[in-house]
Design a protein around this motif. Structure first.
Motif, PDB file in Angstrom:
ATOM      1  N   SER A  16       0.868  -1.184   0.000  1.00 29.78           N
ATOM      2  CA  SER A  16       0.000   0.000   0.000  1.00 29.78           C
ATOM      3  C   SER A  16       0.901   1.228   0.000  1.00 29.78           C
ATOM      4  O   SER A  16       1.335   1.677   1.052  1.00 29.78           O
ATOM      5  CB  SER A  16      -0.885  -0.039   1.253  1.00 29.78           C
ATOM      6  N   VAL A  17       1.211   1.764  -1.184  1.00 31.18           N
ATOM      7  CA  VAL A  17       2.250   2.796  -1.258  1.00 31.18           C
ATOM      8  C   VAL A  17       1.755   4.172  -1.700  1.00 31.18           C
ATOM      9  O   VAL A  17       2.525   5.125  -1.736  1.00 31.18           O
ATOM     10  CB  VAL A  17       3.395   2.339  -2.213  1.00 31.18           C
ATOM     11  N   HIS A  18       0.474   4.275  -2.045  1.00 25.35           N
ATOM     12  CA  HIS A  18      -0.024   5.558  -2.581  1.00 25.35           C
ATOM     13  C   HIS A  18      -0.652   6.389  -1.458  1.00 25.35           C
ATOM     14  O   HIS A  18      -0.063   7.358  -0.990  1.00 25.35           O
ATOM     15  CB  HIS A  18      -1.014   5.249  -3.715  1.00 25.35           C
ATOM     16  N   HIS A  19      -1.814   6.006  -0.971  1.00 27.60           N
ATOM     17  CA  HIS A  19      -2.487   6.769   0.098  1.00 27.60           C
ATOM     18  C   HIS A  19      -2.848   5.902   1.305  1.00 27.60           C
ATOM     19  O   HIS A  19      -3.634   6.322   2.150  1.00 27.60           O
ATOM     20  CB  HIS A  19      -3.778   7.398  -0.436  1.00 27.60           C
ATOM     21  N   GLY A  20      -2.335   4.673   1.352  1.00 33.71           N
ATOM     22  CA  GLY A  20      -2.726   3.796   2.455  1.00 33.71           C
ATOM     23  C   GLY A  20      -4.126   3.221   2.283  1.00 33.71           C
ATOM     24  O   GLY A  20      -4.714   2.688   3.238  1.00 33.71           O
ATOM     25  N   ASN A  21      -4.678   3.301   1.096  1.00 32.43           N
ATOM     26  CA  ASN A  21      -6.029   2.768   0.844  1.00 32.43           C
ATOM     27  C   ASN A  21      -6.082   1.265   1.113  1.00 32.43           C
ATOM     28  O   ASN A  21      -6.993   0.754   1.780  1.00 32.43           O
ATOM     29  CB  ASN A  21      -6.437   2.997  -0.622  1.00 32.43           C
ATOM     30  N   THR A  22      -5.098   0.574   0.577  1.00 31.21           N
ATOM     31  CA  THR A  22      -5.073  -0.883   0.688  1.00 31.21           C
ATOM     32  C   THR A  22      -4.810  -1.317   2.123  1.00 31.21           C
ATOM     33  O   THR A  22      -5.302  -2.356   2.564  1.00 31.21           O
ATOM     34  CB  THR A  22      -3.989  -1.450  -0.255  1.00 31.21           C
ATOM     35  N   VAL A  60      -3.346  -1.110  -7.043  1.00 27.32           N
ATOM     36  CA  VAL A  60      -3.053  -1.363  -8.457  1.00 27.32           C
ATOM     37  C   VAL A  60      -2.164  -0.234  -8.968  1.00 27.32           C
ATOM     38  O   VAL A  60      -2.467   0.947  -8.779  1.00 27.32           O
ATOM     39  CB  VAL A  60      -4.358  -1.423  -9.279  1.00 27.32           C
ATOM     40  N   TYR A  61      -1.039  -0.625  -9.542  1.00 28.86           N
ATOM     41  CA  TYR A  61      -0.097   0.339 -10.073  1.00 28.86           C
ATOM     42  C   TYR A  61       0.205  -0.028 -11.518  1.00 28.86           C
ATOM     43  O   TYR A  61       0.729  -1.134 -11.771  1.00 28.86           O
ATOM     44  CB  TYR A  61       1.180   0.352  -9.217  1.00 28.86           C
ATOM     45  N   PHE A  62      -0.212   0.837 -12.429  1.00 30.37           N
ATOM     46  CA  PHE A  62      -0.061   0.571 -13.865  1.00 30.37           C
ATOM     47  C   PHE A  62      -0.698  -0.769 -14.249  1.00 30.37           C
ATOM     48  O   PHE A  62      -0.051  -1.658 -14.781  1.00 30.37           O
ATOM     49  CB  PHE A  62       1.421   0.635 -14.283  1.00 30.37           C
ATOM     50  N   HIS A  63      -1.948  -0.899 -13.886  1.00 25.82           N
ATOM     51  CA  HIS A  63      -2.811  -2.028 -14.279  1.00 25.82           C
ATOM     52  C   HIS A  63      -2.501  -3.357 -13.591  1.00 25.82           C
ATOM     53  O   HIS A  63      -3.051  -4.387 -13.970  1.00 25.82           O
ATOM     54  CB  HIS A  63      -2.778  -2.264 -15.805  1.00 25.82           C
ATOM     55  N   THR A  89      -7.126  -2.695  -4.569  1.00 22.82           N
ATOM     56  CA  THR A  89      -7.817  -1.402  -4.573  1.00 22.82           C
ATOM     57  C   THR A  89      -7.287  -0.627  -5.769  1.00 22.82           C
ATOM     58  O   THR A  89      -6.094  -0.698  -6.088  1.00 22.82           O
ATOM     59  CB  THR A  89      -7.617  -0.582  -3.274  1.00 22.82           C
ATOM     60  N   GLY A  91      -8.027   2.953  -8.643  1.00 22.81           N
ATOM     61  CA  GLY A  91      -8.704   4.228  -8.885  1.00 22.81           C
ATOM     62  C   GLY A  91      -9.925   4.065  -9.769  1.00 22.81           C
ATOM     63  O   GLY A  91     -10.989   4.607  -9.501  1.00 22.81           O
ATOM     64  N   LEU A  92      -9.747   3.312 -10.824  1.00 23.90           N
ATOM     65  CA  LEU A  92     -10.816   3.096 -11.799  1.00 23.90           C
ATOM     66  C   LEU A  92     -11.325   1.670 -11.662  1.00 23.90           C
ATOM     67  O   LEU A  92     -10.551   0.728 -11.818  1.00 23.90           O
ATOM     68  CB  LEU A  92     -10.274   3.300 -13.221  1.00 23.90           C
ATOM     69  N   TYR A  97      -8.762  -6.212 -11.827  1.00 22.55           N
ATOM     70  CA  TYR A  97      -7.303  -6.159 -11.788  1.00 22.55           C
ATOM     71  C   TYR A  97      -6.690  -7.383 -11.121  1.00 22.55           C
ATOM     72  O   TYR A  97      -5.476  -7.510 -11.061  1.00 22.55           O
ATOM     73  CB  TYR A  97      -6.841  -4.899 -11.060  1.00 22.55           C
ATOM     74  N   TRP A 121      -8.841   6.071  -3.218  1.00 22.83           N
ATOM     75  CA  TRP A 121      -8.479   7.447  -3.593  1.00 22.83           C
ATOM     76  C   TRP A 121      -7.215   7.449  -4.437  1.00 22.83           C
ATOM     77  O   TRP A 121      -6.179   6.901  -4.028  1.00 22.83           O
ATOM     78  CB  TRP A 121      -8.276   8.253  -2.307  1.00 22.83           C
TER      79      TRP A 121
HETATM   80  C1  LIG Z   1       1.842   4.916  -9.848  1.00 24.95           C
HETATM   81  C2  LIG Z   1       0.357   4.612  -9.795  1.00 24.95           C
HETATM   82  C3  LIG Z   1      -0.244   3.909 -10.799  1.00 24.95           C
HETATM   83  C4  LIG Z   1      -1.617   3.605 -10.744  1.00 24.95           C
HETATM   84  N1  LIG Z   1      -2.188   2.861 -11.749  1.00 24.95           N
HETATM   85  C5  LIG Z   1      -3.513   2.574 -11.685  1.00 24.95           C
HETATM   86  C6  LIG Z   1      -4.138   1.797 -12.721  1.00 24.95           C
HETATM   87  O1  LIG Z   1      -3.507   1.355 -13.665  1.00 24.95           O
HETATM   88  N2  LIG Z   1      -5.484   1.551 -12.622  1.00 24.95           N
HETATM   89  C7  LIG Z   1      -6.226   2.026 -11.560  1.00 24.95           C
HETATM   90  O2  LIG Z   1      -7.439   1.794 -11.542  1.00 24.95           O
HETATM   91  N3  LIG Z   1      -5.643   2.727 -10.552  1.00 24.95           N
HETATM   92  C8  LIG Z   1      -4.320   2.998 -10.588  1.00 24.95           C
HETATM   93  N4  LIG Z   1      -3.728   3.724  -9.576  1.00 24.95           N
HETATM   94  C9  LIG Z   1      -4.540   4.099  -8.395  1.00 24.95           C
HETATM   95  C10 LIG Z   1      -4.348   3.129  -7.234  1.00 24.95           C
HETATM   96  O3  LIG Z   1      -4.501   1.793  -7.647  1.00 24.95           O
HETATM   97  C11 LIG Z   1      -5.342   3.391  -6.106  1.00 24.95           C
HETATM   98  O4  LIG Z   1      -5.274   4.737  -5.686  1.00 24.95           O
HETATM   99  C12 LIG Z   1      -5.088   2.449  -4.955  1.00 24.95           C
HETATM  100  O5  LIG Z   1      -6.167   2.490  -4.056  1.00 24.95           O
HETATM  101  C13 LIG Z   1      -3.794   2.794  -4.242  1.00 24.95           C
HETATM  102  O6  LIG Z   1      -3.687   2.005  -3.096  1.00 24.95           O
HETATM  103  P1  LIG Z   1      -2.696   2.410  -1.910  1.00 24.95           P
HETATM  104  O7  LIG Z   1      -3.112   3.765  -1.391  1.00 24.95           O
HETATM  105  O8  LIG Z   1      -2.884   1.338  -0.918  1.00 24.95           O
HETATM  106  O9  LIG Z   1      -1.314   2.389  -2.501  1.00 24.95           O
HETATM  107  C14 LIG Z   1      -2.367   4.040  -9.620  1.00 24.95           C
HETATM  108  C15 LIG Z   1      -1.748   4.773  -8.604  1.00 24.95           C
HETATM  109  C16 LIG Z   1      -0.394   5.061  -8.676  1.00 24.95           C
HETATM  110  C17 LIG Z   1       0.263   5.835  -7.552  1.00 24.95           C
END
Ligand SMILES: Cc1cc2nc3c(=O)[nH]c(=O)nc-3n(C[C@H](O)[C@H](O)[C@H](O)COP(=O)(O)O)c2cc1C
Length: 159
Positions: A16-22, A60-63, A89, A91-92, A97, A121
């Protein structure tokens, strides 16, 4: 909270490296099944040998799932009778995934008991300019659904 039988040990391996969503989803799930928890971004070579049930839980990071999770599956999983579940988790929320990981597990003859996905988020790239998408996610309903999923999945495993 689920009372586990002596024979069933569960672990959640997460990234979980973006916003702690996961992480929110991981915490909600771990609390109801009394799972051990491993942050794969901190522990590069986790020992999963003693577990009956393993959840791989990733943003999910880059699909796709986080590279650390993919590496962990590649290096640790084989057809040893361990049961796996997958959680993402994203964004879209328009596609599943977890499918890529399911295919990887199937090639290794590892049984996937089920998968769960919800939105989180996302302020990556252009979405950041508008304050992000899926702003309030995971919300209470997502967390509840995640708990219901994991309870159902682990109970299925226990029977
Ligand atoms: C580098 C990066 C790439 C991402 N790629 C996708 C993607 O391909 N498809 C998608 O739906 N969300 C994508 N996202 C959104 C994350 O999957 C989403 O915000 C997720 O909840 C992040 O979880 P985290 O906060 O636990 O890291 C991406 C986010 C980042 C930072």
């Amino acid at each position: 909270m689920l009372k586990k039988g002596n024979e069933m040990k569960a672990v959640i391996v997460y990234a979980s490296v973006h916003h702690g969503n996961t992480k929110k989803i991981e915490e909600a799930m771990a609390s109801v099944i009394s799972a051990d928890v491993i942050d794969v971004t901190r522990k590069i070579k986790p020992d999963l040998s003693g577990y009956d049930v393993i959840g791989f839980v990733s943003g999910v990071y880059f699909h796709t799932f986080h590279e650390g999770i993919k590496k962990c599956i590649e290096e640790n999983m084989s057809s040893k009778g361990q049961k796996v579940f997958l959680v993402a988790t994203c964004g879209l929320g328009y596609r599943d995934y977890t499918k890529g990981m399911k295919d990887t597990l199937a090639k290794k003859d590892v049984l996937c008991m089920g998968s769960f996905q919800c939105r989180g988020w996302d302020t990556y790239g252009i979405f950041g300019k508008i304050g992000g998408i899926a702003k309030k996610h995971p919300n209470d309903r997502d967390l509840k659904e995640a708990q219901e999923f994991v309870l159902k999945t682990v109970c299925k495993t226990n029977n």
